[in-house]
Design an enzyme around this catalytic site. Structure first.
Site, PDB file in Angstrom:
ATOM      1  N   SER A 185       0.771  -1.344   0.076  1.00 47.45           N
ATOM      2  CA  SER A 185       0.057   0.074  -0.120  1.00 47.45           C
ATOM      3  C   SER A 185       0.758   1.225   0.062  1.00 47.45           C
ATOM      4  O   SER A 185       1.735   1.414  -0.902  1.00 47.45           O
ATOM      5  CB  SER A 185      -1.016   0.083   1.250  1.00 47.45           C
ATOM      6  OG  SER A 185      -2.116   0.975   1.233  1.00 47.45           O
ATOM      7  N   LYS A 209      -0.442  -4.178  -3.672  1.00 50.02           N
ATOM      8  CA  LYS A 209      -1.859  -3.575  -3.636  1.00 50.02           C
ATOM      9  C   LYS A 209      -1.780  -2.166  -4.396  1.00 50.02           C
ATOM     10  O   LYS A 209      -1.439  -1.250  -3.453  1.00 50.02           O
ATOM     11  CB  LYS A 209      -1.903  -3.705  -1.976  1.00 50.02           C
ATOM     12  CG  LYS A 209      -3.364  -2.764  -1.761  1.00 50.02           C
ATOM     13  CD  LYS A 209      -3.798  -2.644  -0.332  1.00 50.02           C
ATOM     14  CE  LYS A 209      -5.253  -2.318   0.246  1.00 50.02           C
ATOM     15  NZ  LYS A 209      -5.201  -0.761  -0.196  1.00 50.02           N
TER      16      LYS A 209
END
Length: 538
Positions: free
Chosen positions: A440, A465
């Protein structure tokens, strides 16, 4: 009953003083009428509008213009009525308004040119053409919005619907009509209490087929906020969904374990799968439900079934108050080449909470006072956190350049970049350590430093991600975690389910624990030795 027809449609005055339009003509005759109020009713292809007795009288008085012009007069009056009433009848549907305005313009032009048509074509054909156009205009589908008063529960559902409508990344909403779903749900989904409303919202979000867009009840939303603010009570695990593309892997994946926490001491590693929590299978469990089950009162226990590689183990962990200090730092000495040893500043960043960027700045200043000659930023097992903090930390290291491109289904919609104003360390040698637990916001930071040639990346491919979620608070204290965008690195690389590929791997025995890092770059005899050249050279 008086009727005019064509080969495809007809309209007539019904015995109940309604002007009606039907697809099956039988009689060819019409006397003048005038429509006083437009109140359409659609049923089995028949459309009617009410006609008052006073309007019938006015119609008879109007016969002085001639029977062959009465139809045009009717069209003109009806056109004016629709021009006035469509604001009320159709104001909930912009597309219907646009269509109706087009018909209004057409009618005006038609009425103005009626004498010209009358001279060229027989009266019968002119009447038929007008009748067909009138039928087509009145037959514009009417929005069937609920006519009942909206309850408090309905309004909460609509608040969630509007949030998704405005923020969700995919404007096709997984290939469905988002407006039609709203109307059908308000008519058919039970929303008599808060529990039913929450269920209706979850059902709506499930149609998006996006595991990261989720509804959070008030207690879950509060727990999520506490995690980004620096402290929580649990076992110290960051979790996510398995990244396999074949769909064969189910359960909850461990992204990282907080150093020194209960999970880390139990040797739970990134990539391990949580198969059950307190005997409840995680096969269909979402990550927010799993996170809630992992947290609890300090001192309480939670039972975990973990699959690590081919091994399955049962663990009992005691929950602790996990203070999330996002940064650890230290000075490491490396062997010199014919002179005194040089110093490397090591910074371990474990999460992107609201204190992260300030803590990184403080660590850099502290290490500089020790005369370090370069930095190592360790992002291994950092599962991300607050997107803005990732952007601010990138600005610390970059003098200029793009940090990340924010994209939706139509392409790039926003660019985050920096001009160097916030740069603290834009020039010293920098190495970044990554692994499959780097996810992320960590991947945004690592991608920005790699693509701008600011740092050398070492380790293994990151988690992958490539989507960004924002969390929206609802009026009742609940929340919505919504996928608002996907992102691309400065080199326009979409890393979703792929990850960022490092420049070099780390030695096989290189430690994950920051306490042992200095030994691997300071002792040439160590099995994990990595010299200064290996750290900072591409």
């Amino acid at each position: 009953m008086e009727v005019i027809s064509s080969s495809s449609s007809s309209f007539f005055i019904s015995p109940r003083n309604n002007l009606c339009f039907a697809p099956n003509p039988k009689v060819v005759r019409l006397n003048s009428v005038i429509v006083s109020s437009v109140n359409p009713r659609l049923s089995n292809g028949l459309t009617c509008v009410s006609v008052s007795a006073s309007d019938r009288l006015a119609a008879f008085n109007h016969k002085e213009i001639g029977e062959d012009r009465s139809l045009f007069w009717l069209v003109k009056r009806l056109n004016k009525r629709f021009a006035f009433h469509h604001v009320v009848l159709f104001r909930g549907n912009g597309r219907l308004l646009t269509k109706l305005r087009k018909h209004t313009v057409s009618f005006k032009k038609l009425v103005k040119s009626s004498e010209k048509f009358k001279d060229v074509f027989p009266d019968f054909f002119v009447r038929v053409a007008l009748g067909m156009m009138l039928c087509m205009a009145i037959a514009v589908p009417v929005s069937k919005s609920p006519s009942w008063a909206l309850t408090e529960e309905n309004l909460l559902f609509l608040e969630a619907w509007r949030t998704i409508d405005r923020a969700y990344v995919d404007k096709s909403f997984n290939g469905q009509s988002w407006f039609r779903y709203r109307e059908n749900a308000l008519r058919n989904e039970p929303m008599n209490n808060r529990e039913q409303t929450y269920a209706a919202i979850k059902k709506m979000l499930a149609t998006l087929d996006d595991p990261f867009t989720r509804f959070l009840e008030p207690d879950k939303f509060k727990s999520l906020r506490s995690g980004t603010q620096g402290a929580l009570t649990g076992v110290g695990l960051s979790i996510g969904y398995p990244t396999g593309n074949d769909g064969a892997v189910s359960g909850i994946m461990v992204i990282s374990a907080s150093p020194g926490g209960p999970a880390s001491r139990a040797v739970i590693s990134p990539g391990d799968l949580i198969l059950a929590i307190d005997d409840t299978s995680t096969e269909t469990m979402d990550i927010y439900d799993a996170a809630e089950r992992l947290q609890g009162p300090e001192g309480s226990e939670v039972q975990l079934k973990i699959r690590s590689g081919s091994d399955i183990k049962q663990l009992s962990l005691t929950r602790e108050n996990i203070s999330i200090n996002p940064v650890k730092s230290r000075v490491c000495e490396t062997p010199g080449l014919g002179k005194a040893a040089s110093k490397i500043g090591y910074i371990k960043l474990t999460s992107f909470n609201q204190n992260a960027s300030a803590a990184v700045k403080e660590a850099i200043e502290t290490l500089r006072r020790e005369n370090v000659e370069g930095f190592v930023l360790d992002l291994r097992n950092n599962s991300g956190g607050l997107f803005p903090e990732g952007i601010e930390i990138a600005k610390i290291w970059l003098d200029k350049g793009v940090i990340v491109y924010i994209c939706d289904s139509r392409g790039v919609r926003d660019i985050y970049d920096t001009d160097g104003t916030n740069a603290i360390a834009p020039s010293e040698p920098l190495a970044v350590l990554v692994n499959k637990g780097t996810a992320s916001a960590s991947e945004i930071l690592a991608g920005a430093l790699k693509d701008n040639k600011r740092a050398v990346l070492l380790g293994e491919p990151t988690f992958g991600k490539g989507k960004i979620q924002s969390v929206f608070e609802m009026s009742d204290g609940s929340g919505l975690a919504v996928t608002v965008a996907r992102y691309e690195t400065p080199d326009h690389i979409d890393i979703n389910k792929v990850g960022i590929i490092p420049d070099h791997p780390l030695p096989a025995l290189f430690p994950k624990d920051d306490d042992d890092f200095c030994g691997c770059i300071g002792d040439p005899a160590s099995g994990c030795f990595l010299n200064r050249v290996g750290l900072f050279s591409r």
